[in-house]
Design an enzyme around this catalytic site. Structure first.
Site, PDB file in Angstrom:
ATOM      1  CG  ASN A   1      -7.789  -3.816  -2.444  1.00 26.59           C
ATOM      2  OD1 ASN A   1      -8.659  -2.935  -2.536  1.00 26.59           O
ATOM      3  ND2 ASN A   1      -8.035  -4.998  -1.908  1.00 26.59           N
TER       4      ASN A   1
ATOM      5  CE  LYS B   1      -4.841  -3.583   0.847  1.00 26.58           C
ATOM      6  NZ  LYS B   1      -5.121  -2.352   1.510  1.00 26.58           N
TER       7      LYS B   1
ATOM      8  CG  ASP C   1      -8.688  -1.777   9.747  1.00 24.57           C
ATOM      9  OD1 ASP C   1      -9.781  -2.059   9.224  1.00 24.57           O
ATOM     10  OD2 ASP C   1      -7.874  -0.966   9.266  1.00 24.57           O
TER      11      ASP C   1
ATOM     12  CD  GLU D   1      -8.102  -4.081   2.941  1.00 24.80           C
ATOM     13  OE1 GLU D   1      -9.187  -3.930   3.566  1.00 24.80           O
ATOM     14  OE2 GLU D   1      -7.075  -3.429   3.216  1.00 24.80           O
TER      15      GLU D   1
ATOM     16  CG  HIS E   1      -3.760  -6.757   4.993  1.00 29.39           C
ATOM     17  ND1 HIS E   1      -3.287  -5.740   5.764  1.00 29.39           N
ATOM     18  CD2 HIS E   1      -4.978  -6.335   4.566  1.00 29.39           C
ATOM     19  CE1 HIS E   1      -4.152  -4.741   5.779  1.00 29.39           C
ATOM     20  NE2 HIS E   1      -5.188  -5.084   5.060  1.00 29.39           N
ATOM     21  NE  ARG E   2      -6.156  -4.364   8.932  1.00 31.64           N
ATOM     22  CZ  ARG E   2      -4.922  -4.027   9.279  1.00 31.64           C
ATOM     23  NH1 ARG E   2      -4.191  -4.850   9.988  1.00 31.64           N
ATOM     24  NH2 ARG E   2      -4.405  -2.875   8.935  1.00 31.64           N
TER      25      ARG E   2
ATOM     26  CG  ASP F   1      -2.185  -0.852   0.921  1.00 31.68           C
ATOM     27  OD1 ASP F   1      -2.155  -1.626  -0.058  1.00 31.68           O
ATOM     28  OD2 ASP F   1      -3.169  -0.740   1.677  1.00 31.68           O
TER      29      ASP F   1
END
Ligand SMILES: Nc1ncnc2c1ncn2[C@@H]1O[C@H](COP(=O)(O)OP(=O)(O)OP(=O)(O)O)[C@@H](O)[C@H]1O
Ligand SMILES: Nc1ccn([C@@H]2O[C@H](COP(=O)(O)O)[C@@H](O)[C@H]2O)c(=O)n1
Length: 708
Positions: free
Chosen positions: A95, A460, A332, A360, A432-433, A52
């Site tokens: 993204n 990311k 998040d 995402e 990613h999370r 990112d």
């Protein structure tokens, strides 16, 4: 970073140690943009190096901003003072919402005021992430903004190359209930055009994720712009506001990334000799909203001691306590709570998380699906998720010791372990999370491994996430899988082992190199390696002592002996022959034992040699005995040497390798032979790719991961 199709995490037992996390994504991208918009240069330190931030850096450079790399995590941004250097550009923003939204606003205002035209696009998922509320606000201001495919979504065309007046006298109304990034984008952009009067933003709807706005306001102030805030409804940028560089700015570690390690400390029993998990670079004085994850983790039972710029986390209550929490302030990091909920004493409900649906991926759906894969019962709604751990309360913590079913031994496909946990393949949805959260499922009390698909999606925000995780996690050695590849010389063991290790993300042990090193070290010390001398017990003893004090270091692709690069020297045929002679000495073999065992690290190991399966790793779940005819092997070695410009005679090579085979197979200690449970692979008529495919097939056949 693990750029492999999937990463298998062995069951993990304990955690402890210190981690330093990468810089905050939210701060990094805001700071880069502010530095580019400011007057004067800004040195940015501790910048996040990830997908990112890379798209933001690429976009700013494409816009003519000079950015020099000044260190591994540092750049110097030459501010452009709000003036466009480029009047037309197509920017690809992947993204990265933290790039797409603010750049849309800043470029729209500059393109309208200065006459320019830009196109902003991203990956397909970015084109499904709404931006309509921001586009509406920019159109109110008089900016020409066109949605190129679907109204309300990127890709966008911004500006039309002409100068247009901006309508700044009336308050700009923007919705705040879909993404707080729309307000952030306006707050970052509007100081560029506030020369003639105050500029006011009014919220048209309730604002979500307010802590992210606090980050924005805090950073604006660092760059010389103070915004007057009336509650969360109205924001005023004073007439004459302009960005000035603070000169130097350091990015805090990422609070959302910290959530995985806070959760780790809360879930895992501490590794003996450690005091839980210490996290550096972020603490309670953080400006990031996700630092309030600390409060949520405490509610679940985590024992957290916070300093200004550091956190220490130990397991407190166990099992964790189920909670019912409004997570609007930590959208998040709240995903991490969903995985902590798998270890809780009841049902956890996370509320007010509707924004998860437009991130995402649809994160509510993703978290629900993957928690169910692990055996949890999950209910989901438009803006909540409710998770009941596998078969109710998780009964006992993983404490170390031997796994009930033999550690790395496979379980049956779809098998349900103790406490109702299932062995799962986790889909990560290019999010990613999701990948980072579900790594924590490897502490499941059933001691089942967890497969994470597409682990590179962590790039990311946290490219080295899994490496960092492994650096602080421990599990009994027998749970770390080892694939042994033994066989005679030039059968292709090294090539095969390296390929298999890189496909699985495993470590590699080239045990032959250790014996070659002993031969080389002996030669350098003037210690004879002839068979006759090695038969003398005193000489054999000296050789064992030399092996025990070998000063060796391995770096990617290189081997160092006493600080000298010996990579090439080791591959010489003479080094192989010397290795074959010294390796028959039992004192040498004993001296190298621990060194070899110490290669068994998370997440796994591929070991090549002569006695990997018979002596060093007798419990390994896959042992391959690789062979090929002597003629084929001699031909391969001949080709290998000639291709490196080393002269070689085929007949001599054949004689040498037959002599080496005979010595290796007939020695008393650890002779070369297939382990009883080894699978034989004669690759005389297989190429490298086919041999690798065969071994990977055997390996996957031994796993019990469900195919999805
Ligand atoms: N299946 C195969 N088909 C053809 N060539 C191969 C195959 N496997 C390996 N080779 C080639 O054979 C040569 C020897 O391979 P490699 O060095 O991997 O063997 P090795 O068994 O590790 O040898 P050593 O035990 O001496 O270290 C290399 O040039 C490699 O590219
Ligand atoms: N586990 C092992 C590995 C190697 N050896 C001896 O070392 C020689 C060199 O090995 P390479 O694989 O690098 O060619 C080999 O010929 C063996 O004698 C060993 O004994 N045990």
């Amino acid at each position: 970073m693990y750029s492999i199709p999937s990463l298998d995490l062995p069951p993990l037992a304990t955690a402890g140690g210190r981690v330093r996390l990468p810089g905050s994504k939210s701060i990094s991208n805001r700071v880069l943009l502010l530095a580019a918009l400011s007057e004067g240069p800004t040195q940015v330190d501790d910048l996040l190096d990830s997908d990112d931030t890379r798209v933001m850096l690429d976009a700013l450079r494409a816009l003519g901003c000079q950015i020099d790399t000044t260190g591994p995590q540092s750049v110097r941004v030459q501010g452009m003072g709000g003036r466009l250097a480029v009047r037309e550009a197509a920017l690809f923003l992947g993204n990265a919402g933290t790039a797409m939204r603010p750049l849309t606003a800043a470029l729209a205002l500059m393109a309208t005021a200065q006459g320019a035209r830009f196109e902003l696009s991203g990956v397909p998922r970015m084109h499904e992430r709404p931006i309509g509320d921001l586009v509406d606000a920019l159109r109110q201001l008089g900016c020409p903004v066109q949605c190129l495919h679907n109204e309300g979504y990127p890709p966008l065309r911004i500006g039309d190359g002409q100068v247009h007046p901006l309508r700044l006298d009336a308050p700009i109304r923007v919705r705040g209930d879909v993404s707080s990034q729309f307000l952030t984008a306006l707050l970052l952009a509007l100081p560029l055009v506030a020369q003639h009067g105050d500029v006011v933003i009014e919220m048209a709807t309730e604002l979500i994720s307010k802590p992210y706005i606090e980050i924005t306001l805090n950073l604006l102030e660092r760059f010389g712009v103070r915004v007057q805030r009336d509650g969360w409804d109205r924001f005023t940028i004073a007439r004459g506001s302009r960005y000035t560089s603070p000169g130097r700015i350091a990015v805090e570690a990422d609070a959302s990334s910290a959530s995985y390690f806070i959760a780790l400390g809360a879930i895992a029993a501490p590794t003996p000799g450690t005091d839980g998990i210490a996290i550096d670079g972020i603490g309670l004085s953080s400006i990031q909203g996700d630092i309030r994850f600390v409060e949520a983790a405490r509610l679940m039972g985590a024992d957290i001691v916070g300093e200004d710029n550091a956190l220490r986390v130990r397991r407190g209550a166990w099992p964790l306590k189920a909670i019912d929490l409004d997570c609007n302030h930590i959208p998040d990091a709240a995903m991490t709570l969903a995985v902590m909920a798998l270890y809780a004493d009841g049902t956890t409900t996370l509320r007010n998380i509707a924004s998860w649906r437009v991130k995402e991926t649809d994160r509510i759906a993703a978290m629900a699906t993957e928690c169910r894969q692990l055996g949890a019962t999950v209910e989901e709604g438009a803006d909540f998720i409710r998770i009941t751990p596998p078969r109710g309360p998780a009964a006992g913590p993983p404490q170390g010791g031997t796994a009930p079913s033999g550690g790395s031994e496979p379980h049956e496909v779809g098998s349900v372990g103790a406490h109702g946990w299932r062995q799962a393949t986790i889909h990560t949805y290019d999010d990613h999370r999701v990948a980072m959260c579900f790594s924590l499922a490897a502490f499941n009390p059933a001691q089942l491994p967890v497969r994470i698909d597409d682990p590179k999606c962590v790039g990311k925000t946290f490219p080295d996430y899994f490496e960092t995780l492994f650096s602080v996690c421990r599990t009994p050695a027998e749970r770390i899988p080892v694939i042994c590849i033994d066989g005679p010389t030039a059968s292709g063991k090294g090539t095969l082992a390296a390929e298999v290790a890189s496909t699985l993300g495993y470590h590699l042990l080239d045990s032959g190199a250790l014996y070659r090193l002993v031969g080389l070290a002996a030669e350098r010390e003037g210690l004879s390696t002839t068979e006759a001398d090695l038969r003398d017990p005193a000489h054999a003893e000296r050789m064992g002592e030399l092996a025990a004090r070998l000063d060796v270091r391995f770096t990617p692709g290189k081997t160092w002996l006493e600080g000298e690069d010996v990579t090439e020297a080791l591959r010489a045929e003479a080094a192989g022959m010397a290795a074959s002679r010294v390796s028959a000495v039992p004192q040498v073999r004993a001296a190298l034992l621990d060194l070899q065992l110490n290669f068994r690290h998370l997440p796994g190991l591929v070991a090549d040699g002569r006695d990997m399966g018979t002596v060093i790793f007798p419990g390994a779940p896959l042992k391959v005995y690789l062979t090929a005819s002597a003629e084929q092997r001699a031909l391969r070695r001949h080709k290998q040497l000639i291709s490196k410009g080393i002269p070689a005679i085929l007949a001599d090579l054949l004689a040498d390798l037959q002599a080496r085979d005979a010595r290796d197979m007939n020695r008393t200690h650890a002779p070369l032979k297939p382990a009883e449970d080894a699978v034989l692979l004669d690759n005389s008529h297989l190429d490298i790719e086919q041999s690798v495919a065969r071994v990977l097939d055997w390996w996957h056949g031994k796993q019990a991961f469900p195919v999805r």
